[in-house]
Every structure is written in C-alpha cells, then in structure tokens.
Design an enzyme around this catalytic site. Sequence first.
Site, short mmCIF file in Angstrom:
data_model
loop_
_atom_site.label_atom_id
_atom_site.label_comp_id
_atom_site.label_asym_id
_atom_site.label_seq_id
_atom_site.Cartn_x
_atom_site.Cartn_y
_atom_site.Cartn_z
N MET A 18 -17.08 -0.45 -19.32
CA MET A 18 -15.55 0.04 -18.99
C MET A 18 -14.98 -0.15 -19.94
O MET A 18 -14.12 0.52 -20.36
CB MET A 18 -15.54 -0.32 -17.60
CG MET A 18 -15.80 0.30 -16.44
SD MET A 18 -15.24 2.04 -16.23
CE MET A 18 -13.61 1.75 -15.71
N GLY A 19 -14.76 -1.38 -20.50
CA GLY A 19 -13.81 -1.83 -21.68
C GLY A 19 -14.07 -1.23 -22.72
O GLY A 19 -13.16 -0.81 -23.38
N SER A 133 -9.27 4.86 -12.33
CA SER A 133 -10.68 5.58 -11.77
C SER A 133 -11.07 6.62 -12.73
O SER A 133 -10.39 7.34 -13.22
CB SER A 133 -9.98 6.29 -10.21
OG SER A 133 -10.97 6.90 -9.52
N LYS A 187 -4.53 2.34 -5.97
CA LYS A 187 -6.12 2.44 -6.23
C LYS A 187 -6.98 1.91 -5.14
O LYS A 187 -8.09 2.63 -5.06
CB LYS A 187 -6.44 1.53 -7.43
CG LYS A 187 -7.63 1.61 -7.82
CD LYS A 187 -8.35 2.89 -8.04
CE LYS A 187 -9.86 2.89 -9.24
NZ LYS A 187 -10.66 1.95 -8.68
N HIS A 190 -7.08 4.88 -2.80
CA HIS A 190 -7.95 6.09 -3.33
C HIS A 190 -9.29 5.57 -3.21
O HIS A 190 -10.21 6.59 -2.83
CB HIS A 190 -7.69 5.79 -4.91
CG HIS A 190 -8.67 6.69 -5.60
ND1 HIS A 190 -10.01 6.10 -5.97
CD2 HIS A 190 -8.71 8.03 -6.13
CE1 HIS A 190 -10.86 6.85 -6.65
NE2 HIS A 190 -9.92 8.19 -6.71
N ASN A 191 -9.74 4.44 -3.50
CA ASN A 191 -11.12 4.21 -2.89
C ASN A 191 -11.62 4.36 -1.67
O ASN A 191 -12.90 4.75 -1.18
CB ASN A 191 -11.51 2.62 -3.50
CG ASN A 191 -11.60 2.54 -4.98
OD1 ASN A 191 -11.10 3.53 -5.74
ND2 ASN A 191 -12.27 1.69 -5.55
N GLU A 194 -12.25 7.76 -1.04
CA GLU A 194 -13.29 8.02 -1.43
C GLU A 194 -14.39 7.68 -0.70
O GLU A 194 -15.46 8.33 -0.50
CB GLU A 194 -13.45 7.22 -2.75
CG GLU A 194 -15.02 7.30 -3.58
CD GLU A 194 -14.76 6.48 -4.84
OE1 GLU A 194 -15.83 5.69 -4.96
OE2 GLU A 194 -13.95 6.47 -5.46
N ARG A 449 -2.36 -5.50 29.72
CA ARG A 449 -1.87 -6.74 28.97
C ARG A 449 -0.81 -7.53 29.81
O ARG A 449 -0.69 -8.80 29.86
CB ARG A 449 -1.39 -6.13 27.69
CG ARG A 449 -2.23 -5.63 26.55
CD ARG A 449 -1.85 -5.24 25.57
NE ARG A 449 -1.56 -6.22 24.67
CZ ARG A 449 -0.03 -6.70 24.15
NH1 ARG A 449 0.88 -5.85 24.51
NH2 ARG A 449 0.11 -7.54 23.49
#
Length: 480
Positions: A18-19, A133, A187, A190-191, A194, A449
């Site tokens: 990735m980097g 992403s 993010k 987002h995941n 997904e 309750r």
Amino acid sequence: MSSNDAKANIGVVGMAVMGSNLARNLASREGNTVAIYNRSPEKTHEVVKNHPEANFIASDTIDEFVASLAKPRTAIIMVQAGAGTDAVIEQLKKRFEPGDIIVDGGNANFHDTIAREAKIASTGIHFVGAGISGGEEGALKGPSIMPGGTVESYETLGPILASIAAVAEGEPCVTHVGTDGAGHFVKMIHNGIEYADMELIGEAYDLLRNVAGYTPAQISDLFATWNEGPLNSYLIEITIDILKHVDAETGKPFVDIVTDQAGSKGTGVWTVQTALDLGVPVGGVAEAVFGRAVSSKRSQRDAVQALGIERPTAPRVDDSFVDDVAKALYASKIVAYAQGFDAIIAGAEKYGWNIDKGAVAKIWRGGCIIRAQFLNVLADAFETNPNLATLLEAPYFAQAIRDGEDAWRRVVITATQAAVPVPGFATALSYFDSLNVDRLPAALVQGQRDFFGAHTYKRVDKPGTFHTLWSGDRSEVQTD
C-alpha cells in the site's frame, strides 16, 4: 542514501504494498517529488530499484527522511495500525516543527485518531487521520481519500491528495471531511457499508444458485446484465469475474473450491460498536458482521447438520424470480446506505464535525470499494435536502422502495420456505417495516422496563413523565 540538495514536497513512511503503491502514485503526478523511508532499508532499496522512473528521494534513516522534506514537512504514514503507527508518529514528532503535517493513512480507529491529534496539537504540528479506500490498485491508480485534521493542514495537503485521488465526473475523489478523527470515522462507515453490500450480493448469489438453480457462470451473466442498470457498482463488477472464474487444478467453479469462511479485519465490527454507542440502528452492517462470524463456526455448523433435521424442498420459481432478487438487492442496498449515513449524521453531531454528506457521497463515486452508479443520485439527494430525516424519504429512493417492495417480500418469503439464509435482505426489510408502521411494540417494552426497574414512561395523551406503582396499588404518579 538521500541527496543533501533535493527536497520533497511529500514523504511516505512504510514501503509495504500500500505504501509503495501510494508513493508511486504520488511520484507519477506532476509537481510532486516524493521522499520514501522504511524501517528496513532493504525494502526501500528494493522499491527504488524496481521503480527508477519515480525518482524517489530515498532515505535509510528517519533523520535523513525528515531532512529530505521541504517545509512545511508533510509525511504520510502507511504502516500497520496500532503500535507501529504510534512508533513512527513519535519519531516524526521529535523531529518535525510547528506547521509540519503528519498524516496517518492507515485503517486507524477514529478514537485513536482523536487521541493522537489531541496529544500532538500542543506541539503546533498538524496531525491528519486520512481514510484511504481502494486497496492496492486504488493506492496506485487513484483512491478515494477521506482526510480529517485542521483546515490549515488541508491547505497544504489538499492539492497533493487531489493530485493522486480517483476522478469521478471530472472531480477528484477527496474532500476535507472534518476535524481530528472525522476522516477515519467516515472511512470506518464506508467499510461498514462495504460489509453490508458484500453480504447482500452473496445472498443474491445464494438465492439464484440454490433456489433458481443457476450455475455460477450463469449467475455471472445475470450480474453482468444487472451491472448495466441501477445496480452498477465495483462490487458487482468483481463478482462477475469471480463467478466466471474456473479453478485450473480441478476444473470446478472457483467459488466452489474456496472455503466458505469469510474473514474480517475489524472495521465492520467498529462500525457496529460505534453505532450502538450512537444509538443508530445499522442492522445491515451487523448482519454482515455476524454472517462472517457464523461462517467461521464450522464445528457448530457441523453439529447442527448432524442432527438430521430435514431441509424443506425449495419452492419452484420461474424467470420472474431473477427480477425479484435484483429488486430486493437494490432495496436492501438503499437501506444499508441509509443506515450508514444515519451513523455519519449522528457521529458528526456527537463529535462536533461539520460533515458535508453530499461531498462524502461524491468522493465515494470513484476509487473506493463501494463506488457505485447510484451514489450520484445519493449525492444529489443530500444537496437538494441536507436535512433529510432518512435517505429513504428522498424521492428517487422512495420510488425505488415502492417499486421493489412486493418483490422484496416475495424473495424473503421464498428464501424462508427454501431454508436459504438471507439475514441481510430480511433485516433490511424489517428495518423498513419498523419505520413504516405507526405503532411499534416498544410501548410494551417500556412498560416492562417501568414494571421491573421504575424506568418511567411517557403518555400519548398528555405531557409529562410517569411511573405506575406496580408493587403497590398500581396507581400512576407523575415524576416530572
């Protein structure tokens, strides 16, 4: 290893896939000179050797790396989340000066990002948590980027990120999401979406195969047709390829030789945990997370199957079932996105973030895993009415639910009759039904309750808060 004269406008720490791909992307864009550093110099040397066209300014030590950056120094950390990230942050913090920018581009928990930003802020150094992403390919060719941090840091960082982001309809898929942890929060959501989307596609495949009787290759062809309409998305696109793929060793469909146990890296779980804290129902994400958990419980699955309980014979369906599944998939997908944006709205309110929901939808149109055609419509919905109570009330999506509701119900009924699990479809439909009914059984729950815990209740016919003396004469008292 780096030159004493050359200066980079951006640096990347961490040369795993990735980097290194992100660094290559940066280097390929006009105006960027990229410094790179890895804890193991050998990895840095390998990246330089394999990609001479990038003209990287490479360093063997963190001091060389910092010295190779032009001011304000800007470095993106692409190492394993957690202790590894903290270690690099500490190294940079000791060497950076006020106005410099440290960017965490990993999948960090947004709570950690908030804490890191608060800790670093007193030094005058900017800390930015940026969700990225698109996976390895996105990092290289153009991801969707969700940076948080200060407005001041984005003045420097924004143009750099825009230079490498995916482009959708002429617009780079990057926006300043909000302060401190907002980027990593979005993010995470987002995941979570997904997870839900993948679960729903899996359920559609299961129904078409085990109820309608289609082969993986035939389902691939059906999905290809779907991908030409409202269901068009990256996840449908890759599913088409996966279902058509044949294992070279056995000649069987690839999907049949893969162990049916799905893994998880945690962001889906974080989404559900966070939604619980925020009081936001995200049943679609939760069922997707639990679905992966059930898939990994092989011993429990074997034990139940060993009971010998006869499975029902799947009901006969005709060609209309395919269209029903497509409509149910689309309606359930809309619910998953609606729940995800509900969580974004609640998170923004709790943490004081000014998140532009339409802008978020736009940057998800390209580069990211959940990129899909209908995100254009979603962005338009929030731009038309930023104060939507739920995405389901936007005219386009309301009509899509109306058009698909009968098919959605038929699919869930058929799946139940055939003993095919559809937790995603079913929970999405139940969520819609919960919103679409005037009275819920929560009235009875609140009464329970009050009975065992004196938690009080409100009445529909007059203001105030009340408690019934259940252990006494059962008279009612007002508590406020």
